[in-house]
Design an enzyme around this catalytic site. Sequence first.
Site, mmCIF file in Angstrom:
data_model
loop_
_atom_site.group_PDB
_atom_site.id
_atom_site.type_symbol
_atom_site.label_atom_id
_atom_site.label_comp_id
_atom_site.label_asym_id
_atom_site.label_seq_id
_atom_site.Cartn_x
_atom_site.Cartn_y
_atom_site.Cartn_z
ATOM 1 N N PRO A 13 0.783 -1.233 0.000
ATOM 2 C CA PRO A 13 0.000 0.000 0.000
ATOM 3 C C PRO A 13 0.821 1.294 0.000
ATOM 4 C CG PRO A 13 -0.024 -1.017 2.168
ATOM 5 C CD PRO A 13 0.764 -1.930 1.288
ATOM 6 N N ASP A 36 2.047 1.202 -11.930
ATOM 7 C CA ASP A 36 0.799 1.967 -11.834
ATOM 8 C C ASP A 36 0.979 3.210 -10.977
ATOM 9 O OD1 ASP A 36 -0.610 0.223 -13.345
ATOM 10 O OD2 ASP A 36 -1.638 -0.762 -11.682
ATOM 11 N N LYS A 58 -2.654 4.004 -13.950
ATOM 12 C CA LYS A 58 -4.065 3.735 -13.780
ATOM 13 C C LYS A 58 -4.624 4.463 -12.569
ATOM 14 C CE LYS A 58 -5.666 -0.313 -14.803
ATOM 15 N NZ LYS A 58 -4.821 -1.382 -14.328
ATOM 16 N N GLY A 89 0.014 -1.468 -7.164
ATOM 17 C CA GLY A 89 -0.219 -1.127 -5.767
ATOM 18 C C GLY A 89 -0.948 -2.260 -5.061
ATOM 19 N N GLY A 90 -0.654 -2.442 -3.780
ATOM 20 C CA GLY A 90 -1.371 -3.446 -2.987
ATOM 21 C C GLY A 90 -1.084 -4.847 -3.464
ATOM 22 N N ASP A 91 -2.141 -5.618 -3.650
ATOM 23 C CA ASP A 91 -2.025 -6.995 -4.138
ATOM 24 C C ASP A 91 -2.565 -7.049 -5.573
ATOM 25 O OD1 ASP A 91 -1.785 -10.039 -3.331
ATOM 26 O OD2 ASP A 91 -3.617 -9.801 -4.504
ATOM 27 N N ALA A 120 -4.480 -2.972 0.394
ATOM 28 C CA ALA A 120 -4.742 -1.728 1.131
ATOM 29 C C ALA A 120 -5.501 -1.986 2.427
ATOM 30 C CB ALA A 120 -5.530 -0.764 0.242
ATOM 31 N N MET A 172 -12.072 2.218 -3.480
ATOM 32 C CA MET A 172 -12.546 3.166 -4.499
ATOM 33 C C MET A 172 -13.963 3.669 -4.181
ATOM 34 S SD MET A 172 -11.132 0.985 -7.750
ATOM 35 C CE MET A 172 -11.477 -0.580 -6.983
ATOM 36 N N GLY A 201 -2.909 5.357 3.188
ATOM 37 C CA GLY A 201 -2.539 4.526 4.333
ATOM 38 C C GLY A 201 -1.133 3.962 4.214
HETATM 39 C C1 LIG Z 1 -7.626 -0.096 -8.150
HETATM 40 S S1 LIG Z 1 -7.715 -0.356 -6.417
HETATM 41 C C2 LIG Z 1 -6.227 -1.242 -6.191
HETATM 42 C C3 LIG Z 1 -6.196 -2.026 -4.928
HETATM 43 C C4 LIG Z 1 -4.878 -2.747 -4.729
HETATM 44 N N1 LIG Z 1 -4.682 -3.779 -5.706
HETATM 45 C C5 LIG Z 1 -4.784 -3.350 -3.330
HETATM 46 O O1 LIG Z 1 -4.732 -4.584 -3.191
HETATM 47 O O2 LIG Z 1 -4.763 -2.577 -2.372
HETATM 48 C C6 LIG Z 1 -7.338 1.239 -5.791
HETATM 49 C C7 LIG Z 1 -7.996 1.524 -4.450
HETATM 50 O O3 LIG Z 1 -7.334 0.830 -3.409
HETATM 51 C C8 LIG Z 1 -7.386 1.593 -2.235
HETATM 52 N N2 LIG Z 1 -6.012 1.915 -1.827
HETATM 53 C C9 LIG Z 1 -4.876 1.494 -2.396
HETATM 54 N N3 LIG Z 1 -3.799 1.923 -1.714
HETATM 55 C C10 LIG Z 1 -4.267 2.647 -0.684
HETATM 56 C C11 LIG Z 1 -3.657 3.350 0.389
HETATM 57 N N4 LIG Z 1 -2.337 3.396 0.532
HETATM 58 N N5 LIG Z 1 -4.465 3.976 1.271
HETATM 59 C C12 LIG Z 1 -5.789 3.933 1.150
HETATM 60 N N6 LIG Z 1 -6.425 3.278 0.159
HETATM 61 C C13 LIG Z 1 -5.687 2.640 -0.741
HETATM 62 C C14 LIG Z 1 -8.189 2.841 -2.544
HETATM 63 O O4 LIG Z 1 -9.547 2.583 -2.268
HETATM 64 C C15 LIG Z 1 -7.944 2.972 -4.026
HETATM 65 O O5 LIG Z 1 -8.945 3.757 -4.645
#
Ligand SMILES: C[S@@+](CC[C@H](N)C(=O)[O-])C[C@H]1O[C@@H](n2cnc3c(N)ncnc32)[C@H](O)[C@@H]1O
Length: 258
Positions: A13, A36, A58, A89-91, A120, A172, A201
């Site tokens: 995240p 991304d 993205k 980002g994230g997973d 996230a 989102m 976060g």
């Molecule tokens: C397209 S999704 C991708 C999610 C990502 N693959 C994950 O596993 O966290 C993008 C959304 O993830 C959330 N997000 C991702 N990183 C974040 C962070 N550092 N803090 C808060 N929300 C986050 C938000 O809701 C953002 O709009």
Amino acid sequence: MTINPVYIVGAGPGDPELMTVKAMRVLKECDVVVYDRLVSDKILDLLGEKTEKIFAGKAARDHHMLQEEINALLVKLAKDGRKAVRLKGGDPFIFGRGSEEALHLADNNVAFEIVPGITASAGCGAYGGIPLTHRGMATGVRFVTGHCRDGVHLDLNWKSLADPDTTLVIYMGLINIAKIRDELIKAGLPADTPAGAIERGTTEDQRTILTTLKELPDCIEAADLKAPSLLIIGRVVGLAPDLGWYIPPMDCDVEAGQ
Ligand SMILES: C[S@@+](CC[C@H](N)C(=O)[O-])C[C@H]1O[C@@H](n2cnc3c(N)ncnc32)[C@H](O)[C@@H]1O
């Protein structure tokens, strides 16, 4: 020519120290990274100077490259003999389209590996002091998206989501927050259910608000939270004042936002 597997890697995240050892290894060994918008600058700073960086950019309403173009690029890089990492980002498998990209690679006979990342909700929960489950408070957790393609009505199963015994995490969700609040209350979730939103976060810019489901949209507006932000709704949010250890939450001055 050797065709190397494409690594589809979760960057977590934001805090670079939350990346896995495997993610770090493949990033060190690759020669090109397609990344991304959600991948933080601090993570990009870890890449070698010689590593080519391609921005796929993205964001919910701003697609720098079309998904089809990203898919085609990954296949081309592999077939050109490059050691490519697709960094997300994230997973990659949670609202990350990693599976779509992997399917496209498979269709084109390109091998791939998936390197999971901290999503996230796990990162924001930990750094926001909000356990996603807690004995006696939440028997489970659900991840849903609050975003749908332009012009498409957000149609979730509100009755099943309005469960006071589980935690609801919405990715989102900022754009549709008023509708989400109204539908959950209409479906029976108490208006005073604890609710929070966390922006950026796990980064040093993290901002958190803690409030109730009823006040969540006004509180988000008052704090002017922007993407990326995660919404968490459920009893467990009530633990944040005791479990918060990172950046303290902001005061939610709803009057100021009106
Ligand atoms: C397209 S999704 C991708 C999610 C990502 N693959 C994950 O596993 O966290 C993008 C959304 O993830 C959330 N997000 C991702 N990183 C974040 C962070 N550092 N803090 C808060 N929300 C986050 C938000 O809701 C953002 O709009």
